[in-house]
Scaffold this active site. Structure first.
Site, short mmCIF file in Angstrom:
data_model
loop_
_atom_site.label_atom_id
_atom_site.label_comp_id
_atom_site.label_asym_id
_atom_site.label_seq_id
_atom_site.Cartn_x
_atom_site.Cartn_y
_atom_site.Cartn_z
N ALA A 215 0.86 -1.18 0.00
CA ALA A 215 0.00 0.00 0.00
C ALA A 215 0.90 1.23 0.00
O ALA A 215 2.06 1.17 0.41
CB ALA A 215 -0.89 -0.02 1.23
N GLY B 109 0.63 -4.91 0.91
CA GLY B 109 -0.59 -4.97 0.11
C GLY B 109 -0.36 -5.63 -1.25
O GLY B 109 -1.29 -6.18 -1.84
N GLU C 57 -0.70 -9.17 -0.52
CA GLU C 57 -2.12 -9.41 -0.25
C GLU C 57 -2.92 -9.41 -1.55
O GLU C 57 -3.85 -10.20 -1.72
CB GLU C 57 -2.64 -8.34 0.73
CG GLU C 57 -2.05 -8.56 2.13
CD GLU C 57 -2.26 -7.37 3.07
OE1 GLU C 57 -1.83 -6.26 2.71
OE2 GLU C 57 -2.82 -7.56 4.15
N GLU D 109 4.67 -5.02 7.19
CA GLU D 109 3.92 -3.94 7.84
C GLU D 109 4.34 -3.69 9.27
O GLU D 109 4.30 -2.56 9.76
CB GLU D 109 2.41 -4.25 7.79
CG GLU D 109 1.77 -4.10 6.43
CD GLU D 109 1.80 -5.37 5.60
OE1 GLU D 109 2.62 -6.28 5.91
OE2 GLU D 109 1.02 -5.46 4.64
N1 CAA Z 1 4.59 3.23 -0.62
C1 CAA Z 1 4.99 4.39 -1.17
N2 CAA Z 1 6.12 4.53 -1.89
C2 CAA Z 1 6.89 3.44 -2.04
C3 CAA Z 1 6.54 2.19 -1.47
C4 CAA Z 1 5.34 2.11 -0.74
N3 CAA Z 1 4.89 0.96 -0.21
N4 CAA Z 1 7.52 1.29 -1.78
C5 CAA Z 1 8.43 1.96 -2.51
N5 CAA Z 1 8.06 3.25 -2.68
C6 CAA Z 1 8.77 4.32 -3.39
C7 CAA Z 1 9.96 4.82 -2.61
O1 CAA Z 1 9.57 5.77 -1.65
C8 CAA Z 1 10.81 5.39 -3.71
O2 CAA Z 1 10.27 6.66 -4.06
P1 CAA Z 1 11.26 7.95 -4.19
O3 CAA Z 1 12.17 7.59 -5.33
O4 CAA Z 1 10.31 9.06 -4.51
O5 CAA Z 1 11.97 8.06 -2.91
C9 CAA Z 1 10.55 4.45 -4.89
O6 CAA Z 1 9.32 3.78 -4.59
C10 CAA Z 1 11.63 3.41 -5.06
O7 CAA Z 1 11.80 2.74 -3.82
P2 CAA Z 1 13.23 2.63 -3.06
O8 CAA Z 1 14.09 3.76 -3.42
O9 CAA Z 1 12.92 2.42 -1.62
O10 CAA Z 1 13.79 1.29 -3.72
P3 CAA Z 1 14.78 0.23 -3.06
O11 CAA Z 1 15.16 -0.72 -4.17
O12 CAA Z 1 15.87 0.90 -2.31
O13 CAA Z 1 13.90 -0.56 -1.98
C11 CAA Z 1 11.93 -1.74 -1.21
C12 CAA Z 1 12.81 -1.33 -2.43
C13 CAA Z 1 12.72 -2.68 -0.30
C14 CAA Z 1 10.70 -2.45 -1.76
C15 CAA Z 1 11.54 -0.47 -0.42
O14 CAA Z 1 11.01 0.49 -1.32
C16 CAA Z 1 10.50 -0.71 0.63
O15 CAA Z 1 10.81 -1.22 1.70
N6 CAA Z 1 9.21 -0.35 0.34
C17 CAA Z 1 8.15 -0.45 1.31
C18 CAA Z 1 7.68 -1.89 1.52
C19 CAA Z 1 6.61 -1.93 2.58
O16 CAA Z 1 6.82 -1.63 3.73
N7 CAA Z 1 5.38 -2.33 2.15
C20 CAA Z 1 4.23 -2.40 3.03
C21 CAA Z 1 3.41 -1.15 2.91
S1 CAA Z 1 2.09 -1.03 4.09
C22 CAA Z 1 0.87 -2.02 3.49
O17 CAA Z 1 0.98 -2.61 2.43
C23 CAA Z 1 -0.38 -2.07 4.33
C24 CAA Z 1 -1.38 -3.11 3.93
O18 CAA Z 1 -1.44 -4.16 4.51
C25 CAA Z 1 -2.36 -2.86 2.87
#
Ligand code: CAA
Length: 259
Positions: free
Chosen positions: A67, A110, A113, A133
């Protein structure tokens, strides 16, 4: 209606539609606009008689990284209730046609999911799954605590959800979350081929078989078996059942019409 974050290709293979998540810069983070576009696209394809199977995919780097954290960060609990109650996740689960997730790269939160609302997951060998999460101070709130537990069992689900650690396609396959691991460069072709194979099957039988399998997760065994018996009998009212069995006896390929 024009869509910014979801691209639909009808007839990617005969009777197969391809739905691509298209927010690559944000690793297909699922913001509400993307989710609404996805829901609308899926519902339209579900009504389209020219479509018998659907493939959902992202791109090589990410199926979806979860998400949209930036969209969610400042929400209140009440706003989150409304956000959830928009019903998108429930609507996605109601799609009656078979849905294959073609997963490459990150399949997190998400995103994982979403893949689990699909019927079958085909994963590229380097795909990474996870429900991270917990690291954000939340929990998997779009079905993850339930669907991951159903798929991999309580002990593993606890391990994965309480630590938030990523897991590999090989682990996902070993634990039953993923049905097939395929080479990175052919994951989409393999998923489309799988969907094409399903699309060649009699559609009413596919629909009722999907409903019957899903009932195994919702109903007690006796009720699930009753539903199975009724659905199995109902198929004897279809032209495709008569054609399928006649074709077998006549040693020819069946021509299914979806009736
Ligand atoms: N939401 C918003 N933006 C996201 C995102 C997310 N879930 N995942 C990645 N992005 C964005 C980053 O912020 C980044 O944007 P900017 O260039 O503007 O900074 C861009 O995508 C590229 O990401 P990274 O620079 O972080 O890429 P990376 O290769 O270094 O890392 C990753 C990749 C490990 C996937 C890392 O992006 C990450 O940890 N993302 C979040 C994963 C996460 O926590 N997901 C769960 C979300 S909560 C949820 O899903 C709730 C639910 O149950 C519905």
């Amino acid at each position: 209606m024009p869509m910014d974050f979801v691209k639909v290709t009808k007839a990617a293979k005969p009777y197969v539609a391809l739905v691509e998540l298209n927010r690559p810069k944000e690793l297909n983070a699922l913001n509400s606009q993307l989710l609404h576009e996805l829901r609308n696209a899926m519902q339209e394809l579900d009504r389209d008689e020219a479509v018998r199977a659907i493939v959902i995919t992202g791109n090589a780097r990410a199926f979806a990284a979860g998400a949209d954290i930036k969209e969610m960060a400042d929400k209140t609990a009440v706003e989150m209730m409304t956000y959830k109650q928009s019903g998108v996740w429930g609507d996605l689960k109601k799609i009656a046609k078979p849905v294959v997730a073609a997963v490459s790269g990150f399949c997190l939160g998400g995103g994982c999911e979403l893949a689990m609302t699909c019927d079958i997951i085909v994963a590229a060998e380097s795909a990474q799954f996870g429900q991270p999460e917990i690291k954000l101070g939340i929990l998997p709130g779009a079905g993850g605590t339930q669907r991951l537990t159903h798929a991999v069992g309580k002990a593993r689900a606890m391990d994965l959800i309480l630590t938030g650690r990523f897991f590999s396609a090989a682990e996902a396959e070993r634990w039953g979350l993923v049905s097939r691991i395929v080479p990175d460069d052919t994951y989409l072709a393999e998923a489309l081929h799988l969907a094409e194979t399903i699309a060649q099957m009699p559609p009413v039988a596919v629909r009722l078989a999907k409903e019957s399998v899903n009932a195994a997760f919702e109903l007690p065994l006796t009720e699930g078996l009753q539903l199975e018996t009724k659905n199995a009998a109902l198929l004897f009212s279809t032209e495709d059942q008569k054609e399928g069995m006649k074709a077998f006896v006549e040693k020819r390929k069946a021509n299914f019409v979806g009736k």
